[in-house]
Motif scaffolding. Structure first.
Motif, PDB file in Angstrom:
ATOM      1  N   GLU A   1      44.929  77.837  74.093  1.00 58.41           N
ATOM      2  CA  GLU A   1      46.208  77.246  73.276  1.00 58.41           C
ATOM      3  C   GLU A   1      46.481  75.819  73.729  1.00 58.41           C
ATOM      4  OE1 GLU A   1      47.792  78.713  70.708  1.00 58.41           O
ATOM      5  OE2 GLU A   1      46.157  80.141  70.847  1.00 58.41           O
ATOM      6  N   ILE A   2      46.237  75.436  74.771  1.00 61.17           N
ATOM      7  CA  ILE A   2      46.504  74.096  75.518  1.00 61.17           C
ATOM      8  C   ILE A   2      45.402  73.099  75.752  1.00 61.17           C
ATOM      9  CG2 ILE A   2      47.957  72.809  77.193  1.00 61.17           C
ATOM     10  CD1 ILE A   2      49.453  75.574  77.526  1.00 61.17           C
ATOM     11  N   PRO A   3      44.956  72.433  74.767  1.00 61.37           N
ATOM     12  CA  PRO A   3      43.736  71.387  75.115  1.00 61.37           C
ATOM     13  C   PRO A   3      43.993  70.807  76.407  1.00 61.37           C
ATOM     14  CG  PRO A   3      44.668  71.067  72.936  1.00 61.37           C
ATOM     15  CD  PRO A   3      45.801  71.986  73.537  1.00 61.37           C
ATOM     16  N   GLY A   4      42.938  70.605  77.143  1.00 57.74           N
ATOM     17  CA  GLY A   4      42.826  69.794  78.547  1.00 57.74           C
ATOM     18  C   GLY A   4      43.579  70.484  79.633  1.00 57.74           C
ATOM     19  N   LEU A   5      44.068  71.685  79.585  1.00 54.74           N
ATOM     20  CA  LEU A   5      44.797  72.343  80.434  1.00 54.74           C
ATOM     21  C   LEU A   5      44.073  72.305  81.774  1.00 54.74           C
ATOM     22  CD1 LEU A   5      47.570  73.797  81.255  1.00 54.74           C
ATOM     23  CD2 LEU A   5      46.493  75.896  80.635  1.00 54.74           C
ATOM     24  N   ASP A   6      44.674  71.906  83.061  1.00 57.55           N
ATOM     25  CA  ASP A   6      43.795  71.907  84.280  1.00 57.55           C
ATOM     26  C   ASP A   6      44.328  73.013  84.982  1.00 57.55           C
ATOM     27  OD1 ASP A   6      42.840  71.138  86.665  1.00 57.55           O
ATOM     28  OD2 ASP A   6      44.438  69.520  87.095  1.00 57.55           O
ATOM     29  N   VAL A   7      43.370  73.861  85.349  1.00 52.45           N
ATOM     30  CA  VAL A   7      43.719  75.159  86.253  1.00 52.45           C
ATOM     31  C   VAL A   7      43.418  75.231  87.290  1.00 52.45           C
ATOM     32  CG1 VAL A   7      43.460  77.688  86.183  1.00 52.45           C
ATOM     33  CG2 VAL A   7      43.443  76.368  83.824  1.00 52.45           C
ATOM     34  N   GLN A   8      44.325  75.611  88.390  1.00 53.65           N
ATOM     35  CA  GLN A   8      44.086  75.596  89.720  1.00 53.65           C
ATOM     36  C   GLN A   8      44.302  77.094  90.159  1.00 53.65           C
ATOM     37  OE1 GLN A   8      46.694  73.426  92.187  1.00 53.65           O
ATOM     38  NE2 GLN A   8      45.576  73.851  94.073  1.00 53.65           N
ATOM     39  N   TYR A   9      43.344  77.643  90.735  1.00 56.95           N
ATOM     40  CA  TYR A   9      43.169  79.206  91.127  1.00 56.95           C
ATOM     41  C   TYR A   9      43.396  79.510  92.649  1.00 56.95           C
ATOM     42  CZ  TYR A   9      41.923  84.010  91.254  1.00 56.95           C
ATOM     43  OH  TYR A   9      41.664  85.270  91.664  1.00 56.95           O
ATOM     44  N   ARG A  10      44.116  80.378  92.681  1.00 58.20           N
ATOM     45  CA  ARG A  10      44.291  80.843  94.387  1.00 58.20           C
ATOM     46  C   ARG A  10      44.332  82.269  94.343  1.00 58.20           C
ATOM     47  NH1 ARG A  10      46.850  77.716  99.265  1.00 58.20           N
ATOM     48  NH2 ARG A  10      46.366  79.426 100.806  1.00 58.20           N
TER      49      ARG A  10
ATOM     50  N   ARG B   1      45.017  91.557  88.210  1.00 60.34           N
ATOM     51  CA  ARG B   1      44.002  90.664  87.724  1.00 60.34           C
ATOM     52  C   ARG B   1      43.434  90.506  86.473  1.00 60.34           C
ATOM     53  NH1 ARG B   1      41.973  88.344  92.665  1.00 60.34           N
ATOM     54  NH2 ARG B   1      42.463  89.561  94.684  1.00 60.34           N
ATOM     55  N   GLU B   2      43.287  91.672  86.005  1.00 64.13           N
ATOM     56  CA  GLU B   2      42.763  91.447  84.593  1.00 64.13           C
ATOM     57  C   GLU B   2      43.881  90.755  83.593  1.00 64.13           C
ATOM     58  OE1 GLU B   2      40.641  94.102  81.132  1.00 64.13           O
ATOM     59  OE2 GLU B   2      40.923  94.907  83.042  1.00 64.13           O
ATOM     60  N   MET B   3      45.076  91.261  83.826  1.00 63.59           N
ATOM     61  CA  MET B   3      46.090  90.748  82.962  1.00 63.59           C
ATOM     62  C   MET B   3      46.295  89.302  83.304  1.00 63.59           C
ATOM     63  SD  MET B   3      48.510  93.718  83.583  1.00 63.59           S
ATOM     64  CE  MET B   3      50.194  92.931  83.135  1.00 63.59           C
ATOM     65  N   SER B   4      46.114  88.807  84.595  1.00 63.21           N
ATOM     66  CA  SER B   4      46.608  87.378  84.929  1.00 63.21           C
ATOM     67  C   SER B   4      45.280  86.585  84.206  1.00 63.21           C
ATOM     68  CB  SER B   4      46.694  87.220  86.354  1.00 63.21           C
ATOM     69  OG  SER B   4      45.849  87.438  87.129  1.00 63.21           O
ATOM     70  N   ALA B   5      44.220  86.910  84.592  1.00 60.61           N
ATOM     71  CA  ALA B   5      43.182  86.311  84.100  1.00 60.61           C
ATOM     72  C   ALA B   5      43.059  85.971  82.378  1.00 60.61           C
ATOM     73  CB  ALA B   5      41.732  87.081  84.546  1.00 60.61           C
ATOM     74  N   ALA B   6      43.474  87.096  81.686  1.00 57.19           N
ATOM     75  CA  ALA B   6      43.492  87.163  80.246  1.00 57.19           C
ATOM     76  C   ALA B   6      44.806  86.003  80.074  1.00 57.19           C
ATOM     77  CB  ALA B   6      43.967  88.522  79.835  1.00 57.19           C
ATOM     78  N   THR B   7      45.799  86.064  80.550  1.00 60.79           N
ATOM     79  CA  THR B   7      46.968  85.323  80.431  1.00 60.79           C
ATOM     80  C   THR B   7      46.451  83.660  80.601  1.00 60.79           C
ATOM     81  OG1 THR B   7      48.409  86.835  81.237  1.00 60.79           O
ATOM     82  CG2 THR B   7      49.345  84.416  81.222  1.00 60.79           C
ATOM     83  N   ALA B   8      45.620  83.401  81.655  1.00 61.35           N
ATOM     84  CA  ALA B   8      45.088  82.083  81.977  1.00 61.35           C
ATOM     85  C   ALA B   8      44.345  81.567  80.779  1.00 61.35           C
ATOM     86  CB  ALA B   8      44.644  82.095  83.254  1.00 61.35           C
ATOM     87  N   GLU B   9      43.418  82.453  80.482  1.00 64.49           N
ATOM     88  CA  GLU B   9      42.463  82.138  79.530  1.00 64.49           C
ATOM     89  C   GLU B   9      43.326  81.967  78.008  1.00 64.49           C
ATOM     90  OE1 GLU B   9      39.143  81.668  79.225  1.00 64.49           O
ATOM     91  OE2 GLU B   9      39.404  81.558  81.581  1.00 64.49           O
TER      92      GLU B   9
END
Length: 206
Positions: A31-40, A18-26
């Protein structure tokens, strides 16, 4: 651009994956302006095991008029899972190695996205053609022991190998793995593995 972020660990706190995936998403959000994140969170909201009727509804857009409420809800949710996957440009998976493989909740999710005619078809006998090519898939994988190629336990590693195979089936052949190994060996090993994985994540390109 859309990112689908999925966690699968049964640990609500103290989870390396979980810590790794959260860091990856962050990292990707920065790095990607306006990135739309959906979490499940598949541990908190798991999908049921796939049934033949629900699978038929998903694969063939079959009428669900005679379904029970539970089956109808499952069919609707299964369709949404597939649509969310197909709409995503990037998929980030937080995955712990459980009993040499992936969590059963992740397998239930995979059963909704690997659908003949939707995400793959056949061009001939044993010649699958993926229909979901072009997506970026990043797997943050935490393993309690040491399973890298060449290790004594390598033959028991069925998470990375399975995920590479299943995503290849739908046309994604370059899955990126960020792996923390030996996290259950001891506190020092856990910290070293996590720090190495987080350092790798900070070098991810957009």
């Amino acid at each position: 651009m859309k990112l689908l972020h999925i966690d699968t660990s049964i640990q609500a706190t103290g989870s390396i994956s979980r810590e790794m995936s959260a860091a990856t998403a962050e990292r990707l959000k920065r790095e990607i302006p306006g990135l739309d994140v959906q979490y499940r969170d598949l541990a908190v909201h798991p999908l049921p095991h796939l049934t033949a009727r629900v699978f038929a509804a998903l694969a063939q857009d079959m009428d669900t008029g005679d379904f029970s409420d539970a089956e109808r809800n499952d069919a609707v949710e299964s369709k949404k899972v597939l649509e969310d996957f197909m709409a995503a440009d990037i998929v980030v998976l937080g995955v712990p190695l459980y009993n040499y493989s992936v969590p059963s909740t992740l397998r239930a999710w995979i059963d909704r996205i690997v659908v003949f005619g939707k995400t793959f078809r056949y061009g001939g006998p044993n010649q699958p053609i993926g229909l979901a090519a072009g997506k970026r898939v990043i797997v943050a994988l935490a393993r309690g022991g040491y399973y890298a190629e060449g290790s004594a336990a390598a033959q028991h590693e069925h998470a990375e190998t399975y995920l590479r195979s299943v995503f290849s089936l739908v046309g994604i052949n370059d899955v990126e793995f960020i792996i923390a190994e030996g996290v259950a060996v001891g506190p020092e090993f856990r910290e070293t593995a996590l720090r190495g994985a987080l350092d790798t994540i900070q070098t991810l390109a957009a």
